[in-house]
Design an enzyme around this catalytic site. Sequence first.
Site, PDB file in Angstrom:
ATOM      1  N   LYS A   1       8.240  -5.431  -3.692  1.00 30.38           N
ATOM      2  CA  LYS A   1       7.801  -6.691  -4.450  1.00 30.38           C
ATOM      3  C   LYS A   1       9.091  -7.130  -4.887  1.00 30.38           C
ATOM      4  O   LYS A   1       9.273  -6.861  -6.161  1.00 30.38           O
ATOM      5  CB  LYS A   1       6.702  -6.456  -5.360  1.00 30.38           C
ATOM      6  CG  LYS A   1       6.074  -7.694  -5.933  1.00 30.38           C
ATOM      7  CD  LYS A   1       5.051  -7.396  -6.686  1.00 30.38           C
ATOM      8  CE  LYS A   1       4.287  -8.547  -7.429  1.00 30.38           C
ATOM      9  NZ  LYS A   1       3.799  -9.926  -6.624  1.00 30.38           N
TER      10      LYS A   1
HETATM   11  N1  PMP Z   1       0.862  -9.512  -1.115  1.00 30.60           N
HETATM   12  C1  PMP Z   1       1.617 -10.082  -1.905  1.00 30.60           C
HETATM   13  C2  PMP Z   1       2.731 -10.804  -1.043  1.00 30.60           C
HETATM   14  C3  PMP Z   1       1.647 -10.488  -3.302  1.00 30.60           C
HETATM   15  O1  PMP Z   1       2.545 -10.973  -3.815  1.00 30.60           O
HETATM   16  C4  PMP Z   1       0.532  -9.731  -3.809  1.00 30.60           C
HETATM   17  C5  PMP Z   1       0.655  -9.885  -5.410  1.00 30.60           C
HETATM   18  N2  PMP Z   1       1.058  -8.920  -5.988  1.00 30.60           N
HETATM   19  C6  PMP Z   1      -0.454  -9.112  -3.070  1.00 30.60           C
HETATM   20  C7  PMP Z   1      -0.221  -8.939  -1.754  1.00 30.60           C
HETATM   21  C8  PMP Z   1      -1.585  -8.321  -3.934  1.00 30.60           C
HETATM   22  O2  PMP Z   1      -0.692  -7.425  -4.564  1.00 30.60           O
HETATM   23  P1  PMP Z   1      -1.520  -6.800  -6.009  1.00 30.60           P
HETATM   24  O3  PMP Z   1      -2.998  -6.456  -5.707  1.00 30.60           O
HETATM   25  O4  PMP Z   1      -0.793  -5.494  -6.346  1.00 30.60           O
HETATM   26  O5  PMP Z   1      -1.705  -7.875  -7.265  1.00 30.60           O
END
Ligand code: PMP
Length: 320
Positions: free
Chosen positions: A158
């Site tokens: 991320k």
């Molecule tokens: N994909 C992307 C590209 C994201 O930015 C996010 C948000 N963090 C997610 C999926 C979902 O991740 P999470 O459930 O950990 O928020």
Amino acid sequence: MSKPLAKYVWFDGEIVPWEKATVHVLAHALHYGTGVFEGIRAYKAEDEVVVFRLREHIKRMVESAKLYGFDLPYSDEEMCDAVIKLIQKNDFHSSLYIRPIAFKGVAGISLDPRPIPTSVSIIAFPFEKYFSNEKLGLNINVSSWRRIGEPAVPGIAKACGHYINSALARAESGDAGFDEALFLNSGGNVCEGTGENIFIVKDEQIATPGLTSGILNGITRQTVIALIRDWELPFTERDIARSELYTCDEAFFTGTAVEVASILSIDRKRVGDGKPGPVTRRVKEAYEQTVKGLNSKYLRYLTPVYGRQQVVRATSDPHR
Ligand code: PMP
């Protein structure tokens, strides 16, 4: 400067007033996207505030940094502690969004991030819905842009710079009148939204793209998979072809910010009957209960901020 969202911000080991949490315009991360971050939610649960899967988010942030070759200058415990202390200092008692970020600060213009010190900041602020116009669900499009990922960058991280790809798709989607965009990966299969993972349901079979499809391994995704497995519903992580999107019975997004959001149409083609389906509704309801401590199996996901009380009652899943 925009209106402060909080009185205090955690910045490089100290809690400082909002106005003092500033960064120089020569920051490496501003120019080159060299940072990693997390999006975490805290929920108001009776008279406590609980942070959802705090340790898992911090762990993912450390792993994102590792993929880009740097360490956070604080331990996982110090980061978790900083989140709790920041919420306490702001005296927040509502549902929150929490955004920790670790990024490369000021040096010269060299691209080499290695000698540049890493700054870390945490912001927390009151937050309810991500999609202000979300009523029953979302009308989305398949982006004309592909998702950023391997072999160019580690898509599983991320990382700040990766979000230029999300911003591009989101703007295109908004211009075309959609609520959100869905990416295909470089192989042409279904990948993820700009900030969400996707699940589809067809003939009672639930599927979501696997980790090799270039997705971020969403923590909401992992929570939803745990719930689906508890219910022993037919479920697979697999490649999903674009064409499957147009004939599935249900589709929904998962993500910290969006939580569980029903997808009503894709490229203006109705999903199922154009209303949230039974699996989506069940997942959404169970997720809402889990984050607020109403699912006794997953209390370990919650970190209480004020530690005043046991936050939870028994599971009340009406579908069991
Ligand atoms: N994909 C992307 C590209 C994201 O930015 C996010 C948000 N963090 C997610 C999926 C979902 O991740 P999470 O459930 O950990 O928020």
